[in-house]
Scaffold this motif. Structure first.
Motif, PDB file in Angstrom:
ATOM      1  N   THR A   1       0.652  -1.444   0.774  1.00 16.44           N
ATOM      2  CA  THR A   1      -0.207  -0.190   0.713  1.00 16.44           C
ATOM      3  C   THR A   1       0.807   1.496  -0.530  1.00 16.44           C
ATOM      4  OG1 THR A   1      -0.138   0.118   2.296  1.00 16.44           O
ATOM      5  CG2 THR A   1      -2.076  -1.198   0.973  1.00 16.44           C
ATOM      6  N   GLN A   2       2.456   1.200  -0.015  1.00 13.59           N
ATOM      7  CA  GLN A   2       2.654   2.392  -0.034  1.00 13.59           C
ATOM      8  C   GLN A   2       2.746   3.530  -0.764  1.00 13.59           C
ATOM      9  OE1 GLN A   2       3.900  -0.801  -0.807  1.00 13.59           O
ATOM     10  NE2 GLN A   2       5.741  -1.171   0.836  1.00 13.59           N
ATOM     11  N   GLN A   3       2.083   2.740  -1.900  1.00 15.21           N
ATOM     12  CA  GLN A   3       2.025   4.182  -3.721  1.00 15.21           C
ATOM     13  C   GLN A   3       0.899   5.257  -3.148  1.00 15.21           C
ATOM     14  OE1 GLN A   3       4.178   5.386  -5.703  1.00 15.21           O
ATOM     15  NE2 GLN A   3       2.307   7.342  -5.978  1.00 15.21           N
ATOM     16  N   SER A   4      -0.258   4.309  -2.922  1.00 14.51           N
ATOM     17  CA  SER A   4      -1.493   4.816  -2.329  1.00 14.51           C
ATOM     18  C   SER A   4      -1.573   5.447  -1.234  1.00 14.51           C
ATOM     19  CB  SER A   4      -2.663   3.285  -2.107  1.00 14.51           C
ATOM     20  OG  SER A   4      -2.012   2.329  -1.395  1.00 14.51           O
ATOM     21  N   THR A   5      -0.512   4.605   0.047  1.00 20.09           N
ATOM     22  CA  THR A   5      -0.651   5.301   1.296  1.00 20.09           C
ATOM     23  C   THR A   5       0.144   7.146   0.514  1.00 20.09           C
ATOM     24  OG1 THR A   5      -0.813   4.007   2.556  1.00 20.09           O
ATOM     25  CG2 THR A   5       0.251   5.948   3.416  1.00 20.09           C
ATOM     26  N   TYR A   6       0.537   6.862  -0.056  1.00 19.03           N
ATOM     27  CA  TYR A   6       1.844   8.139  -0.280  1.00 19.03           C
ATOM     28  C   TYR A   6       0.693   9.313  -1.002  1.00 19.03           C
ATOM     29  CZ  TYR A   6       5.678  10.976  -2.987  1.00 19.03           C
ATOM     30  OH  TYR A   6       6.629  11.782  -3.120  1.00 19.03           O
ATOM     31  N   GLU A   7       0.159   8.628  -1.663  1.00 11.02           N
ATOM     32  CA  GLU A   7      -0.292   9.752  -2.957  1.00 11.02           C
ATOM     33  C   GLU A   7      -1.428  10.139  -1.374  1.00 11.02           C
ATOM     34  OE1 GLU A   7      -2.135   7.108  -6.322  1.00 11.02           O
ATOM     35  OE2 GLU A   7      -0.609   6.764  -7.025  1.00 11.02           O
ATOM     36  N   TYR A   8      -2.131   9.051  -1.099  1.00 14.42           N
ATOM     37  CA  TYR A   8      -3.451  10.288   0.404  1.00 14.42           C
ATOM     38  C   TYR A   8      -2.405  10.875   0.649  1.00 14.42           C
ATOM     39  CZ  TYR A   8      -6.387   9.973   4.827  1.00 14.42           C
ATOM     40  OH  TYR A   8      -6.526  10.646   5.371  1.00 14.42           O
ATOM     41  N   ALA A   9      -1.216  10.596   1.728  1.00 15.39           N
ATOM     42  CA  ALA A   9       0.175  12.053   2.092  1.00 15.39           C
ATOM     43  C   ALA A   9      -0.229  12.925   1.164  1.00 15.39           C
ATOM     44  CB  ALA A   9       0.732  10.892   2.409  1.00 15.39           C
ATOM     45  N   GLN A  10       0.288  12.822   0.406  1.00 18.92           N
ATOM     46  CA  GLN A  10       0.231  13.999  -0.669  1.00 18.92           C
ATOM     47  C   GLN A  10      -1.508  15.424  -0.951  1.00 18.92           C
ATOM     48  OE1 GLN A  10       1.601  12.132  -4.576  1.00 18.92           O
ATOM     49  NE2 GLN A  10       3.682  13.052  -4.074  1.00 18.92           N
ATOM     50  N   GLU A  11      -2.225  14.438  -0.925  1.00 17.10           N
ATOM     51  CA  GLU A  11      -3.672  14.884  -0.825  1.00 17.10           C
ATOM     52  C   GLU A  11      -3.757  15.748   0.922  1.00 17.10           C
ATOM     53  OE1 GLU A  11      -6.475  11.829  -1.576  1.00 17.10           O
ATOM     54  OE2 GLU A  11      -5.713  11.631  -3.586  1.00 17.10           O
ATOM     55  N   GLN A  12      -3.529  15.087   1.632  1.00 18.54           N
ATOM     56  CA  GLN A  12      -3.782  15.244   2.655  1.00 18.54           C
ATOM     57  C   GLN A  12      -2.879  16.440   2.850  1.00 18.54           C
ATOM     58  OE1 GLN A  12      -6.282  14.801   5.486  1.00 18.54           O
ATOM     59  NE2 GLN A  12      -6.788  13.872   3.152  1.00 18.54           N
ATOM     60  N   TRP A  13      -1.720  16.487   2.513  1.00 17.38           N
ATOM     61  CA  TRP A  13      -0.794  17.972   2.731  1.00 17.38           C
ATOM     62  C   TRP A  13      -1.259  19.582   1.603  1.00 17.38           C
ATOM     63  CZ3 TRP A  13       3.933  19.049   5.684  1.00 17.38           C
ATOM     64  CH2 TRP A  13       4.664  19.700   5.041  1.00 17.38           C
ATOM     65  N   ALA A  14      -1.357  18.782   0.731  1.00 15.02           N
ATOM     66  CA  ALA A  14      -2.785  20.495  -0.094  1.00 15.02           C
ATOM     67  C   ALA A  14      -3.144  20.312   0.324  1.00 15.02           C
ATOM     68  CB  ALA A  14      -2.946  19.396  -1.576  1.00 15.02           C
ATOM     69  N   SER A  15      -3.911  19.773   1.165  1.00 13.05           N
ATOM     70  CA  SER A  15      -5.583  19.897   1.806  1.00 13.05           C
ATOM     71  C   SER A  15      -4.853  21.136   3.160  1.00 13.05           C
ATOM     72  CB  SER A  15      -6.281  18.957   2.659  1.00 13.05           C
ATOM     73  OG  SER A  15      -7.223  19.331   2.963  1.00 13.05           O
ATOM     74  N   LEU A  16      -4.167  20.232   3.634  1.00 12.24           N
ATOM     75  CA  LEU A  16      -3.528  20.829   5.419  1.00 12.24           C
ATOM     76  C   LEU A  16      -2.968  22.387   4.852  1.00 12.24           C
ATOM     77  CD1 LEU A  16      -3.392  18.434   7.503  1.00 12.24           C
ATOM     78  CD2 LEU A  16      -5.294  19.784   7.501  1.00 12.24           C
ATOM     79  N   PHE A  17      -1.644  22.543   3.797  1.00 15.59           N
ATOM     80  CA  PHE A  17      -0.968  23.339   4.257  1.00 15.59           C
ATOM     81  C   PHE A  17      -0.884  23.721   2.646  1.00 15.59           C
ATOM     82  CE2 PHE A  17       0.740  20.230   6.830  1.00 15.59           C
ATOM     83  CZ  PHE A  17      -0.054  21.078   8.145  1.00 15.59           C
ATOM     84  N   PRO A  18      -1.822  24.407   1.568  1.00 13.94           N
ATOM     85  CA  PRO A  18      -1.211  24.485   0.869  1.00 13.94           C
ATOM     86  C   PRO A  18      -0.338  25.732  -0.226  1.00 13.94           C
ATOM     87  CG  PRO A  18      -3.575  25.817   1.184  1.00 13.94           C
ATOM     88  CD  PRO A  18      -2.678  24.998   2.492  1.00 13.94           C
ATOM     89  N   GLU A  19      -0.263  26.391   0.941  1.00 14.70           N
ATOM     90  CA  GLU A  19       1.008  27.575   0.582  1.00 14.70           C
ATOM     91  C   GLU A  19       2.135  26.838   0.726  1.00 14.70           C
ATOM     92  OE1 GLU A  19       0.615  30.663  -0.846  1.00 14.70           O
ATOM     93  OE2 GLU A  19      -1.092  29.796  -0.926  1.00 14.70           O
ATOM     94  N   GLN A  20       2.554  25.408   1.084  1.00 14.27           N
ATOM     95  CA  GLN A  20       3.667  25.081   1.764  1.00 14.27           C
ATOM     96  C   GLN A  20       4.046  24.158   0.548  1.00 14.27           C
ATOM     97  OE1 GLN A  20       4.422  23.970   5.958  1.00 14.27           O
ATOM     98  NE2 GLN A  20       3.058  25.932   5.848  1.00 14.27           N
ATOM     99  N   PRO A  21       5.010  23.516  -0.483  1.00 12.32           N
ATOM    100  CA  PRO A  21       5.127  22.365  -1.043  1.00 12.32           C
ATOM    101  C   PRO A  21       5.229  20.489  -0.530  1.00 12.32           C
ATOM    102  CG  PRO A  21       7.405  23.651  -1.041  1.00 12.32           C
ATOM    103  CD  PRO A  21       6.280  24.161  -0.181  1.00 12.32           C
ATOM    104  N   PHE A  22       4.955  19.905  -0.856  1.00 13.57           N
ATOM    105  CA  PHE A  22       5.454  18.391  -0.137  1.00 13.57           C
ATOM    106  C   PHE A  22       6.423  18.004  -0.355  1.00 13.57           C
ATOM    107  CE2 PHE A  22       4.807  14.597  -0.586  1.00 13.57           C
ATOM    108  CZ  PHE A  22       4.247  13.733   0.816  1.00 13.57           C
ATOM    109  N   GLU A  23       6.909  17.952   0.361  1.00  9.46           N
ATOM    110  CA  GLU A  23       8.582  17.380   0.325  1.00  9.46           C
ATOM    111  C   GLU A  23       8.622  15.608   0.898  1.00  9.46           C
ATOM    112  OE1 GLU A  23      11.212  18.066  -1.303  1.00  9.46           O
ATOM    113  OE2 GLU A  23      10.359  19.915  -1.772  1.00  9.46           O
TER     114      GLU A  23
END
Length: 787
Positions: A620-642
């Motif tokens: 589930t590594q890839q699906s969880t990683y994509e979920y983390a990116q989505e949550q980051w974009a929602s929580l911190f739209p002004e900060q790039p995901f690293e």
């Protein structure tokens, strides 16, 4: 006379197309490989030497005692730059360099980037001409200079001078800068560079606790420029007054002496200077590629010798006639040498085309180093001339002397038994087979080593791990709450440092010496999330106050300090005493290139967390990683995901490992081919000298078995002897190469050696079989006919 020799050479090439192809193929391929070797070494030795004032620039370094020996460091105490500028009139220019990370925002583009803080003299000392803007703008605290690559990334092909960008150094620490310049594309051969360049004084804004007078803090580099190298002696003598200031402020970094490393030798000596700003020179790469080049040239020249002698059987009457009409042995030798140099010249031209347009781009694609081979370079043509002279003489001198010794009377009487007994050519072939065996064994065992290292344990479970960089405690807490909602997340841990991404360095004080160690501050769950292996004691406990004064060691530190009972042992770091509560199995932090070093874990405060580490369900590594990116974009739209997959932190290493394997496999194929051609030439020489013998044998009823024995019997012993020597030599050579290139490699065994011998034997059998078939198919009448 020379014109006649050239005509003869061309006629000989056209008359014997197969032999001509073999000769030109071997020498041109070897020349092409040597051009790649030259390009790599020239690139590596020219790193950072494009700066016009390179002979006047020096890096400030210092020596300290570590692990019982003295080491040189490329860092420098923060205050020393300002004091040197004030105290030494001999210094023409001085600049401090400090790298840091920041979020760069321009319009809708937001990325985490590397920022270089520098004094204004930087662009005056180093040759980084600007494509747009003025270098003097670096004096402005509100100006920023882009590299060309970053300018294209943010603004495309337009001139961005005058545009504003926002740099965020942390929560509530944002500052607007005006683009005042864009640097031209950097030369490929460089180690010192920048993406974004701003005034050094801005560092106080990025880190409010930063003090320019703090002797406990080090900048990445302090460079000075002096017009006269003699002035450096005065400066070195005057540096002693800073020792007391440094040693009084920080006993962990008690300086023995200060020194200055010339920019012209910085890259070359970088491996010997710890924490310096330059990348280390690729000494291993130079050695390995040089050996490959020498091997290929030797194989090609030895191959050429045998083929040249073989082809001379068709020119015996020509030689006899030349001698009859007055040519002495010296003239015959000159003729063959001139012809040989002409052929090697053609091979050099073909090799140059192969090297420039095929081999060098292919090699560069394997390692992505950006070699820039310029055809109009005096050094390149001197190198090619030396290759021409070497191959022309080395491959032609023996055939010329050997062929010129034949007497005209023997040639015309037909009493010459040419090629039946020539032990030196057999020695050449044996040497070819040994070199080929070494090359093939190296390629096979490096391929095996790549497989071994892909399966080698990292010391923890990297396959199910993900990591995300966070800005601060608040970001960590909010993201953790969101990620725990995902059903495939098994556990989460925070960390100030993280394996493969970031570490710190500290010094342990022991009674007899000081140990420089790697240090990582992590949450107690970190060991569980990454699957670190505790071999004694325990890891940290949640909410344990006492564990704040505890450390967990790795095996290497226990061995280095020679601690018999590590649990309960007390160490001192920066005057603070820590108790050892556990020992973890050794683990790799960056790659298998990087030697496992003494390391400790300490318990991190939540306010210092800069990484979130997650363990997820298998698959589930890839699906969880994509979920983390989505949550980051929602929580911190002004900060790039690293963030990334933990298994990818060594990606660059395994890509380079694949490059090594592909390179050696290609070289091995060439070596096998050249060895086969060498045997072909020698067997052809033998068969050409025994045509009548074989014809008589066939006329008397000799069958295929008899012919096979007569053609191959003298080579079977030769081949077996050569391979018997080549096998153990290959083992020792591969072992030395493995130890040179890799810190950790597969255990040595004879499996790869036996496989290389088997492959060579198969190729040699097919080569000899082709000659046996040729003899068997020949009509004995043709062999017995006398003109």
């Amino acid at each position: 006379m020379l014109k006649n020799y050239f005509k003869t050479s061309i006629r000989s090439l056209l008359k014997n197309p197969l032999n001509s192809f073999i000769n030109l193929f071997g020498l041109s391929v070897a020349t092409g490989i040597c051009i790649v070797v030259y390009a790599f070494i020239q690139w590596d030795m020219s790193i950072d030497l494009f700066h016009k004032q390179k002979d006047e620039i020096y890096l400030t370094t210092f020596y300290v005692d570590r692990d019982g020996t003295t080491h040189q460091y490329g860092l420098s105490p923060t205050p020393i730059g300002a004091l040197m500028r004030q105290d030494f009139a001999q210094i023409k220019r001085l600049c401090r360099l400090e790298y840091s990370n920041a979020i760069v925002k321009s319009g809708n583009d937001v990325f985490q980037e590397s920022i270089l803080f520098s004094d204004p003299e930087f662009l005056d000392m180093f040759t980084f001409p600007l494509k747009w803007g003025l270098s003097s703008s670096l004096s402005d605290m509100n100006s920023i200079i882009f590299s060309e690559e970053m300018a294209i990334k943010y603004f495309g092909d337009e001139n961005p001078v005058g545009r504003d960008v926002l740099l965020k150094f942390g929560e509530g620490k944002g500052k607007s800068f005006t683009v005042s310049g864009v640097a031209e594309a950097f030369p490929q051969a460089h180690a010192i560079d920048f993406d974004f360049l701003i005034n050094f004084e801005n560092f106080k804004f990025s880190d409010p606790e930063y003090l320019l007078t703090d002797w406990k803090h080090f900048v990445n580099a302090t460079f000075i420029q002096v017009e006269d190298p003699e002035n450096l002696k005065v400066i070195v003598q005057g540096m002693n007054k800073y020792k007391a200031l440094q040693n009084q402020a920080q006993k962990d970094w008690a300086v023995n002496s200060f020194a200055f490393e010339p920019l012209t030798t910085l890259h070359e000596n970088s491996d010997e200077i710890r924490s310096d700003i330059s990348d280390g020179a690729s000494e291993e790469g130079r050695v390995v590629l040089s050996i490959i080049g020498i091997f290929m040239l030797a194989l090609a020249c030895l191959n050429y010798i045998n083929i040249a002698i073989t082809s001379a059987t068709r020119r015996l009457k020509e030689i006899g006639i030349r001698k009859v009409v007055g040519a002495n042995r010296r003239l015959v030798i000159i003729q063959f040498l001139v012809e040989n140099i002409f052929i090697t010249f053609l091979a050099m031209v073909i090799g140059l085309l192969l090297g420039v347009f095929i081999f060098e781009p292919w090699f560069d694609s394997l390692f992505d180093i950006g070699m820039d081979l310029k055809l109009f370079n005096v050094n390149l043509w001197l190198f090619l001339l030396s290759i021409l002279a070497l191959t022309g003489i080395a491959s032609g001198i023996y055939p010329a002397f050997y062929i010129s010794k034949f007497q005209a009377v023997s040639i015309f009487k037909g009493s010459l038994r040419f090629g039946k007994k020539n032990p030196l050519t057999k020695v050449f072939l044996a040497f070819q087979l040994i070199l080929a065996c070494i090359t093939v064994a190296t390629a096979i065992m490096l391929s095996q080593n790549a497989d071994y290292q892909s399966e080698r344990s990292w010391g923890y479970d990297q396959d199910r791990g993900l990591y995300i960089e966070v800005a601060d405690e608040s970001s960590y807490v909010r993201l953790r709450e969101a990620m725990f909602q995902h059903p495939d997340v098994l556990s989460i841990a925070g960390a100030q440092h993280h394996l493969g991404r970031r570490i710190s360095h500290e010094v342990i004080h022991a009674p007899d010496r000081q140990y420089e160690i790697r240090s990582m501050a992590v949450e107690p769950k970190y060991e569980e999330v990454l699957g670190l292996n505790i071999i004694s004691g325990r890891f940290f406990k949640e909410n344990s106050t006492s564990d704040k004064q505890a450390v967990v060691m790795n095996e290497s530190l226990v061995k280095a300090m020679e601690i018999e009972q590590p649990i309960g042992h007390v160490i001192k770091i920066d005057s603070i005493r820590y108790q050892v509560i556990g020992v973890v199995e050794d683990f790799h932090i960056y790659s298998f290139y990087d030697e496992i070093r003494p390391t400790i874990f300490k318990m991190a405060e939540e306010k210092d967390y800069r990484y979130m580490v997650l363990q997820v369900k298998e698959g589930t590594q890839q699906s969880t990683y994509e979920y983390a990116q989505e949550q980051w974009a929602s929580l911190f739209p002004e900060q790039p995901f690293e963030g990334g997959h933990q298994e990818d932190v060594f990606k660059f290493y395994f890509e380079e490992l694949k490059g090594h394997t592909k390179l050696l496999n290609a070289v091995a194929m060439v070596a096998i081919l050249l060895a086969g051609l060498g045997l072909y030439g020698l067997v052809s020489l033998n068969v050409a000298g025994r045509v009548r013998e074989f014809s008589i044998r066939k006329a008397l009823g000799a069958q295929l078995g008899n012919i096979v024995v007569n053609v191959t019997k003298q080579y079977i012993i030769l081949i077996l002897t050569a391979l018997a020597i080549g096998a153990p030599v290959s083992y020792l050579a591969v072992e030395a190469l493995m130890d040179l290139v890799y810190k950790y490699h597969m255990p040595m065994n004879f499996g790869g050696i036996f496989l290389s011998v088997f492959l060579l034997v198969i190729v040699l059998i097919f080569t000899m079989a082709s000659q046996v078939g040729k003899v068997f198919r020949t009509n004995p009448v043709d062999g017995l006919r006398v003109e």
